[in-house]
Design a protein around this motif. Structure first.
Motif, PDB file in Angstrom:
ATOM      1  N   ALA A 153      -7.778  -1.232 -16.149  1.00 60.93           N
ATOM      2  CA  ALA A 153      -7.124  -2.115 -16.551  1.00 60.93           C
ATOM      3  C   ALA A 153      -5.712  -2.434 -15.405  1.00 60.93           C
ATOM      4  N   LEU A 154      -5.186  -1.168 -15.159  1.00 55.91           N
ATOM      5  CA  LEU A 154      -4.172  -1.213 -14.056  1.00 55.91           C
ATOM      6  C   LEU A 154      -4.771  -1.712 -12.573  1.00 55.91           C
ATOM      7  N   ALA A 155      -6.114  -1.195 -12.234  1.00 59.76           N
ATOM      8  CA  ALA A 155      -6.449  -1.773 -11.024  1.00 59.76           C
ATOM      9  C   ALA A 155      -6.939  -3.102 -11.245  1.00 59.76           C
ATOM     10  N   LEU A 156      -7.278  -3.756 -12.225  1.00 58.29           N
ATOM     11  CA  LEU A 156      -7.763  -5.118 -12.323  1.00 58.29           C
ATOM     12  C   LEU A 156      -6.360  -5.794 -12.248  1.00 58.29           C
ATOM     13  N   ALA A 157      -5.202  -5.431 -12.807  1.00 63.19           N
ATOM     14  CA  ALA A 157      -3.872  -6.135 -12.717  1.00 63.19           C
ATOM     15  C   ALA A 157      -3.428  -6.074 -11.064  1.00 63.19           C
ATOM     16  N   ALA A 158      -3.745  -4.966 -10.501  1.00 63.38           N
ATOM     17  CA  ALA A 158      -3.187  -4.755  -9.434  1.00 63.38           C
ATOM     18  C   ALA A 158      -3.929  -5.659  -8.166  1.00 63.38           C
ATOM     19  N   GLY A 203      -7.662   2.773   3.242  1.00 67.66           N
ATOM     20  CA  GLY A 203      -7.297   3.592   2.457  1.00 67.66           C
ATOM     21  C   GLY A 203      -8.214   4.999   2.745  1.00 67.66           C
ATOM     22  N   LEU A 204      -9.347   5.052   2.885  1.00 70.99           N
ATOM     23  CA  LEU A 204      -9.977   6.258   3.046  1.00 70.99           C
ATOM     24  C   LEU A 204      -9.688   6.897   4.353  1.00 70.99           C
ATOM     25  N   VAL A 205      -9.388   6.201   5.423  1.00 71.51           N
ATOM     26  CA  VAL A 205      -9.291   6.522   6.931  1.00 71.51           C
ATOM     27  C   VAL A 205      -7.793   7.115   6.998  1.00 71.51           C
ATOM     28  N   VAL A 206      -6.902   6.294   6.471  1.00 72.20           N
ATOM     29  CA  VAL A 206      -5.523   6.470   6.893  1.00 72.20           C
ATOM     30  C   VAL A 206      -4.655   7.159   5.741  1.00 72.20           C
ATOM     31  N   ALA A 207      -5.389   7.100   4.468  1.00 70.27           N
ATOM     32  CA  ALA A 207      -4.609   7.997   3.385  1.00 70.27           C
ATOM     33  C   ALA A 207      -3.710   9.099   3.704  1.00 70.27           C
ATOM     34  N   PRO A 208      -4.432  10.132   4.724  1.00 66.44           N
ATOM     35  CA  PRO A 208      -3.870  11.253   4.657  1.00 66.44           C
ATOM     36  C   PRO A 208      -2.324  11.175   5.648  1.00 66.44           C
ATOM     37  N   VAL A 209      -2.310   9.934   6.393  1.00 66.66           N
ATOM     38  CA  VAL A 209      -1.053   9.911   6.979  1.00 66.66           C
ATOM     39  C   VAL A 209      -0.458   8.759   6.665  1.00 66.66           C
ATOM     40  N   ALA A 210      -0.626   8.221   5.618  1.00 71.70           N
ATOM     41  CA  ALA A 210      -0.238   6.818   4.900  1.00 71.70           C
ATOM     42  C   ALA A 210       1.466   6.793   5.160  1.00 71.70           C
ATOM     43  N   GLY A 211       1.912   7.843   4.718  1.00 74.74           N
ATOM     44  CA  GLY A 211       3.475   7.568   4.886  1.00 74.74           C
ATOM     45  C   GLY A 211       4.052   7.189   6.026  1.00 74.74           C
ATOM     46  N   VAL A 214       2.039   5.989   8.760  1.00 72.64           N
ATOM     47  CA  VAL A 214       1.525   4.812   9.179  1.00 72.64           C
ATOM     48  C   VAL A 214       2.358   3.391   8.677  1.00 72.64           C
ATOM     49  N   GLN A 215       2.429   3.768   7.436  1.00 75.79           N
ATOM     50  CA  GLN A 215       2.905   2.398   6.617  1.00 75.79           C
ATOM     51  C   GLN A 215       4.108   1.761   7.233  1.00 75.79           C
ATOM     52  N   ARG A 216       5.130   2.755   7.878  1.00 76.39           N
ATOM     53  CA  ARG A 216       6.209   2.000   8.488  1.00 76.39           C
ATOM     54  C   ARG A 216       5.706   1.275   9.686  1.00 76.39           C
ATOM     55  N   GLN A 217       4.683   1.456  10.309  1.00 72.84           N
ATOM     56  CA  GLN A 217       4.385   0.614  11.275  1.00 72.84           C
ATOM     57  C   GLN A 217       3.304  -0.788  10.755  1.00 72.84           C
ATOM     58  N   LEU A 218       2.862  -0.784   9.539  1.00 69.26           N
ATOM     59  CA  LEU A 218       2.336  -1.772   8.959  1.00 69.26           C
ATOM     60  C   LEU A 218       2.953  -3.367   9.664  1.00 69.26           C
ATOM     61  N   PRO A 219       4.323  -3.468   9.070  1.00 73.44           N
ATOM     62  CA  PRO A 219       4.741  -4.842   9.592  1.00 73.44           C
ATOM     63  C   PRO A 219       4.580  -5.189  11.055  1.00 73.44           C
ATOM     64  N   TRP A 220       4.424  -4.367  11.874  1.00 74.84           N
ATOM     65  CA  TRP A 220       3.824  -4.677  13.186  1.00 74.84           C
ATOM     66  C   TRP A 220       2.440  -5.581  13.234  1.00 74.84           C
ATOM     67  N   LEU A 221       1.599  -4.955  12.554  1.00 72.88           N
ATOM     68  CA  LEU A 221       0.267  -5.576  12.186  1.00 72.88           C
ATOM     69  C   LEU A 221       0.434  -6.939  11.353  1.00 72.88           C
ATOM     70  N   ALA A 228       0.161   0.482  -0.855  1.00 67.32           N
ATOM     71  CA  ALA A 228       0.758   1.591  -1.759  1.00 67.32           C
ATOM     72  C   ALA A 228       0.245   1.686  -2.966  1.00 67.32           C
ATOM     73  N   PRO A 229      -0.043   0.689  -3.651  1.00 60.64           N
ATOM     74  CA  PRO A 229      -0.478   0.528  -5.025  1.00 60.64           C
ATOM     75  C   PRO A 229      -2.064   0.671  -4.944  1.00 60.64           C
ATOM     76  N   PHE A 230      -2.564   0.321  -4.029  1.00 62.43           N
ATOM     77  CA  PHE A 230      -4.075   0.464  -3.626  1.00 62.43           C
ATOM     78  C   PHE A 230      -4.552   2.071  -3.578  1.00 62.43           C
ATOM     79  N   LEU A 231      -3.387   2.578  -2.599  1.00 61.13           N
ATOM     80  CA  LEU A 231      -3.869   4.100  -2.386  1.00 61.13           C
ATOM     81  C   LEU A 231      -3.506   4.856  -3.505  1.00 61.13           C
ATOM     82  N   ALA A 232      -2.373   4.488  -4.503  1.00 62.05           N
ATOM     83  CA  ALA A 232      -2.263   5.149  -5.881  1.00 62.05           C
ATOM     84  C   ALA A 232      -3.308   5.076  -6.824  1.00 62.05           C
TER      85      ALA A 232
END
Length: 283
Positions: free
Chosen positions: A7-12, A70-78, A80-87, A145-149
């Motif tokens: 249900a949480l995944a569906l809502a997300a 998610g699968l490739v970057v999850a180990p360094v997500a913290g 990488v996530q700060r660079q995502l706004p540039w993407l 972030a919610p997708f990873l979680a």
């Protein structure tokens, strides 16, 4: 696996379609369903079929980017996530360029097929998958972030079956939101085209203009995120105004829930079927 994670995944997934970073691309996508090639009379049932097919393709592109990322970057997500706004900025700028080219009447190959041809006029499955990937690229910093979680954590915990089920459920939520909007627009398409066809050549520029606006907003939102991450409190009037609309859409979807949204989709398809039968009886 209990029903709660599903249900949480569906809502997300439902809310991912109207995330703050990329929600401006949804009206641009829907406009392509209306404008098409500028011709009415292609058949409402055919338009609905193409809308559903395009929505499925777009959803595949969207969740594929999230799954790989998610699968490739999850180990360094913290980090990488700060660079995502540039993407996000880069994706917005690319969409602006494509929109300008459409406004100038250029025919665009590859990714440009998304904006130069519409689902209502035979857009290829590949072009809509690419549009979904662009949508995802613009949305990553807001929704990864919610997708990873929810999804990737389950996959990396060794529960492949549960992870796949959550991934599919997330995709279904995203597709459900877009499908309801797309089918509603497809139902109204013929009537809108009859009113707009006097505009003639201007119709082919509508999608480009909306894409320029959407891409500009996406790029601006990425810059806003960079300023916020840098410790600033921009108080941006553009973002604040758009946030009112985005929060309203998100709250509406949250209150409606997946059951109501699925019921609306079924109702729209039933209405379309009744209209088709009525036309056949008149012939």
């Amino acid at each position: 696996m209990t029903d709660a994670p599903l249900a949480l995944a569906l809502a997300a997934g439902m809310l991912a379609a109207v995330n703050p970073c990329g929600f401006a691309l949804l009206p641009a996508y829907l406009s392509f369903l209306v404008v098409g090639d500028g011709r009415a009379g292609t058949g409402r049932d055919a338009a609905i079929g193409r809308a559903l097919a395009a929505t499925a393709a777009m959803t595949i592109g969207f969740v594929a980017v999230f799954g790989v990322f998610g699968l490739v970057v999850a180990p360094v997500a913290g980090a990488v996530q700060r660079q995502l706004p540039w993407l996000t900025i880069g994706m917005g700028a690319l969409l602006v360029v494509l929109g300008v080219m459409v406004l100038l009447g250029r025919q665009l190959p590859g990714l440009g097929a998304v904006v130069s041809r519409a689902p209502g006029s035979g857009t290829s499955t590949l072009s809509m998958v690419v549009f979904g990937m662009a949508y995802a690229g613009a949305s990553l910093s807001c929704t990864i972030a919610p997708f990873l979680a929810i999804v990737v954590t389950s996959l990396r915990a060794g529960s492949v079956t549960s992870g796949v089920a959550l991934f599919v459920t997330y995709a279904a939520g995203m597709g459900l939101t877009v499908a309801v909007a797309a089918v509603a627009v497809a139902l109204a398409r013929d009537g809108l085209l009859r009113r707009l066809r006097r505009a003639g050549p201007l119709l082919s520029r509508v999608g480009g203009a909306l894409l320029v606006a959407a891409g500009g907003y996406v790029a601006w939102y990425g810059w806003y995120e960079i300023r916020v991450l840098g410790g600033a409190d921009p108080g941006d009037p553009v973002i604040d105004s758009a946030a009112v609309v985005q929060r309203w859409l998100a709250d509406l979807l949250d209150r409606a829930g997946p059951v109501t949204l699925a019921g609306v989709l079924v109702l729209l398809l039933v209405v379309s079927g009744l209209g088709w039968r009525a036309k056949r009886r008149k012939r």
